[in-house]
Design an enzyme around this catalytic site. Structure first.
Site, mmCIF file in Angstrom:
data_model
loop_
_atom_site.group_PDB
_atom_site.id
_atom_site.type_symbol
_atom_site.label_atom_id
_atom_site.label_comp_id
_atom_site.label_asym_id
_atom_site.label_seq_id
_atom_site.Cartn_x
_atom_site.Cartn_y
_atom_site.Cartn_z
ATOM 1 N N GLU A 34 0.829 -1.199 0.000
ATOM 2 C CA GLU A 34 0.000 0.000 0.000
ATOM 3 C C GLU A 34 0.866 1.252 0.000
ATOM 4 O OE1 GLU A 34 -3.535 -2.081 2.590
ATOM 5 O OE2 GLU A 34 -2.407 -0.448 3.492
ATOM 6 N N CYS A 45 3.567 8.434 1.271
ATOM 7 C CA CYS A 45 4.133 7.505 2.258
ATOM 8 C C CYS A 45 4.451 6.195 1.526
ATOM 9 C CB CYS A 45 3.115 7.299 3.373
ATOM 10 S SG CYS A 45 3.708 6.206 4.653
ATOM 11 N N CYS A 56 7.493 -6.792 7.586
ATOM 12 C CA CYS A 56 8.694 -6.297 8.261
ATOM 13 C C CYS A 56 9.151 -7.371 9.227
ATOM 14 C CB CYS A 56 8.400 -4.996 9.008
ATOM 15 S SG CYS A 56 9.873 -4.287 9.781
ATOM 16 N N CYS A 73 8.018 -5.041 15.945
ATOM 17 C CA CYS A 73 7.669 -4.059 16.983
ATOM 18 C C CYS A 73 6.242 -4.374 17.447
ATOM 19 C CB CYS A 73 7.753 -2.640 16.447
ATOM 20 S SG CYS A 73 9.410 -2.233 15.866
ATOM 21 N N CYS A 115 2.976 -2.363 16.153
ATOM 22 C CA CYS A 115 2.870 -2.110 14.708
ATOM 23 C C CYS A 115 2.222 -3.289 14.004
ATOM 24 C CB CYS A 115 4.268 -1.857 14.150
ATOM 25 S SG CYS A 115 4.318 -1.746 12.350
ATOM 26 N N CYS A 144 -0.929 5.467 10.023
ATOM 27 C CA CYS A 144 0.356 4.857 10.406
ATOM 28 C C CYS A 144 0.149 3.526 11.100
ATOM 29 C CB CYS A 144 1.081 5.713 11.430
ATOM 30 S SG CYS A 144 1.625 7.244 10.815
HETATM 31 N N1 SAH Z 1 10.142 0.858 9.921
HETATM 32 C C1 SAH Z 1 10.233 2.259 9.997
HETATM 33 C C2 SAH Z 1 9.266 3.002 9.105
HETATM 34 C C3 SAH Z 1 7.868 2.478 8.980
HETATM 35 S S1 SAH Z 1 6.786 2.715 10.320
HETATM 36 C C4 SAH Z 1 10.116 2.713 11.431
HETATM 37 O O1 SAH Z 1 9.763 1.924 12.283
HETATM 38 O O2 SAH Z 1 10.434 3.880 11.686
HETATM 39 C C5 SAH Z 1 6.404 4.458 10.273
HETATM 40 C C6 SAH Z 1 6.056 5.051 11.649
HETATM 41 O O3 SAH Z 1 4.780 4.556 12.111
HETATM 42 C C7 SAH Z 1 7.074 4.662 12.710
HETATM 43 O O4 SAH Z 1 7.401 5.754 13.534
HETATM 44 C C8 SAH Z 1 6.322 3.622 13.482
HETATM 45 O O5 SAH Z 1 6.849 3.455 14.752
HETATM 46 C C9 SAH Z 1 4.914 4.161 13.466
HETATM 47 N N2 SAH Z 1 3.882 3.186 13.824
HETATM 48 C C10 SAH Z 1 3.934 1.846 13.690
HETATM 49 N N3 SAH Z 1 2.781 1.285 14.144
HETATM 50 C C11 SAH Z 1 1.996 2.289 14.568
HETATM 51 C C12 SAH Z 1 0.675 2.358 15.109
HETATM 52 N N4 SAH Z 1 -0.049 1.268 15.284
HETATM 53 N N5 SAH Z 1 0.171 3.563 15.413
HETATM 54 C C13 SAH Z 1 0.902 4.692 15.187
HETATM 55 N N6 SAH Z 1 2.141 4.697 14.670
HETATM 56 C C14 SAH Z 1 2.688 3.518 14.360
HETATM 57 FE FE1 SF4 Z 2 8.936 -2.671 11.156
HETATM 58 FE FE2 SF4 Z 2 6.680 -1.641 12.107
HETATM 59 FE FE3 SF4 Z 2 8.864 -1.776 13.654
HETATM 60 FE FE4 SF4 Z 2 8.799 -0.016 11.606
HETATM 61 S S1 SF4 Z 2 7.470 0.000 13.435
HETATM 62 S S2 SF4 Z 2 10.493 -1.413 12.177
HETATM 63 S S3 SF4 Z 2 7.581 -1.214 10.125
HETATM 64 S S4 SF4 Z 2 7.736 -3.530 12.828
#
Ligand code: SAH
Ligand code: SF4
Length: 367
Positions: free
Chosen positions: A94, A107, A114, A118, A121, A342
């Site tokens: 997406e 974006c 990934c 995390c 996420c 996000c």
């Molecule tokens: N992997 C990279 C970029 C992709 S995520 C990273 O982690 O930075 C882009 C942003 O969205 C990151 O700051 C991530 O921590 C945030 N993010 C991930 N899951 C989220 C959620 N459920 N709600 C809000 N932000 C989130």
């Molecule tokens: Fe991967 Fe999501 Fe962590 Fe970014 S926030 S590194 S996309 S698992």
């Protein structure tokens, strides 16, 4: 049997120059071809009128410009657009466009899924399938500009790109750098380094390389102000703890002519990282680092046990940071009616890997 044709969509200027040198053509053809592909969005060599007939035929025999297929376009009430792009039989990703004032931010995703798991996420919870190629990364910008330019009442273009879609961009380093160079190139998209932002969860060695190879604006997913909590939320923190990560941030902004700052991303999780003590710890950590803090309201997804901080707590947290002299913005949740916010980007990831393989992949990208 005919040999597979080379897809030139993901070639940056130096790749393209090497390609033309190899087939015995002048290097200025590289710039012309970049312009045809990315500025005029022409994918048929036959239409490239400043190439001789012979060259057009030669190119058509050995090369192609293959753009992946858009399977859906969603337009949100707030103007946010989302494209679902099929990368291969199993995988779709997406890409989201967010208009705001004169700015249009795209974006972009760097991986299918990934490997970094995390906990807050949804992409990370789904697993990892594969890296996107440079062609598949730049295709997202190609597709977005194409759709925006074809929109009869649209006067929008992509002015900014954030590598904040699915995936950890620094875990797919070479392809991401190649694609970002095309974004920057005056014969590609001509977007300045400052308007290109890469967000990382903290792959420290790659941050140093990025400064040399591709000095984009940097956003760091910090999200916690102590290592115990950060490691719980972001397993990569065990390998690159906060002190190492912030040292890399200081190196990134040091030297150079331009005044730079780092964006610190901080997702607001109720009762987890939003206390007055967390704010004090964050202020202490960021002392001396030119930065802006971007507070991100947590976007829930099915199966998560986290909740977003209340409006009141978020405001209190924000005010505490401002009172300490920090520059703070709160990310607006955009496009949530089309599941484009996000951490909600999920695409269709066929998680082929089993658990052990997933852990192996994580080890691999964190080396
Ligand atoms: N992997 C990279 C970029 C992709 S995520 C990273 O982690 O930075 C882009 C942003 O969205 C990151 O700051 C991530 O921590 C945030 N993010 C991930 N899951 C989220 C959620 N459920 N709600 C809000 N932000 C989130
Ligand atoms: Fe991967 Fe999501 Fe962590 Fe970014 S926030 S590194 S996309 S698992």
């Amino acid at each position: 049997m005919t040999a597979a044709r080379t897809n030139l969509l993901g070639f940056d200027l130096s790749d393209m120059e090497a390609f033309f040198a190899e087939i015995g053509e002048k290097s200025f053809r590289a710039r012309q071809l970049l312009q045809w592909i990315h500025q005029y969005r022409v994918t048929d060599f036959g239409l490239m009128t400043n190439f001789s007939k012979g060259l057009r035929e030669k190119l058509a025999n050995i090369a192609e410009i293959r753009v992946p297929e858009v399977v859906h376009e969603h337009i949100s009430k707030d103007g946010t657009r989302k494209w679902i792009i099929r990368m291969d039989g199993d995988n779709a990703i997406e890409t989201v466009f967010i208009p705001e004032g004169n700015r249009g931010t795209l974006c972009v995703s760097s991986q299918v899924g990934c490997a970094l798991t995390c906990t807050f996420c949804s992409t990370g919870q789904q697993g990892f399938n594969r890296n996107l190629s440079a062609a598949e990364i730049i295709a997202q910008l190609w597709v977005a500009n194409d759709a925006l330019k074809k929109d009869p009442k649209g006067n929008r273009v992509v002015t900014n790109v954030v590598m904040m879609g699915m995936g950890e961009p620094l875990a797919n380093y070479l392809n991401v750098v190649r694609a970002m160079r095309i974004m920057r190139d005056d014969y590609g998209y001509g977007i300045s380094w400052r308007r290109l932002t890469l967000s990382t969860s903290g792959m420290v060695p790659m941050i140093d390389r990025l400064k040399e190879d591709c000095p984009v604006s940097l956003a760091i997913s910090l999200h916690a102000a102590n290592d115990t909590l950060r490691s719980e939320m972001i397993p990569l923190n065990d390998k690159y703890p906060i002190a190492d990560l912030l040292a890399a941030c200081h190196r990134y902004v040091s030297g150079g002519q331009q005044r730079r700052h780092i964006t610190i991303e901080y997702v607001m999780l109720a009762g987890v990282n939003d206390s007055a003590q967390d704010a004090r710890d964050l202020i202490r950590l960021l002392k001396g680092l030119p930065n802006k803090i971007n507070l991100i309201p947590f976007n829930p997804f099915p199966g998560t046990h986290y909740r977003c901080s209340s409006r009141k707590n978020l405001e209190r947290f924000k005010q505490q940071l401002i009172d300490a002299g920090q520059i703070v913005t709160v990310r607006k949740t955009r496009g949530d009616d089309i599941v484009a916010a996000c951490g909600q980007l999920a695409g269709e990831v066929k998680d082929k890997s089993r658990r052990a393989e997933k852990i192996a992949a994580r080890e691999m990208v964190t080396q």
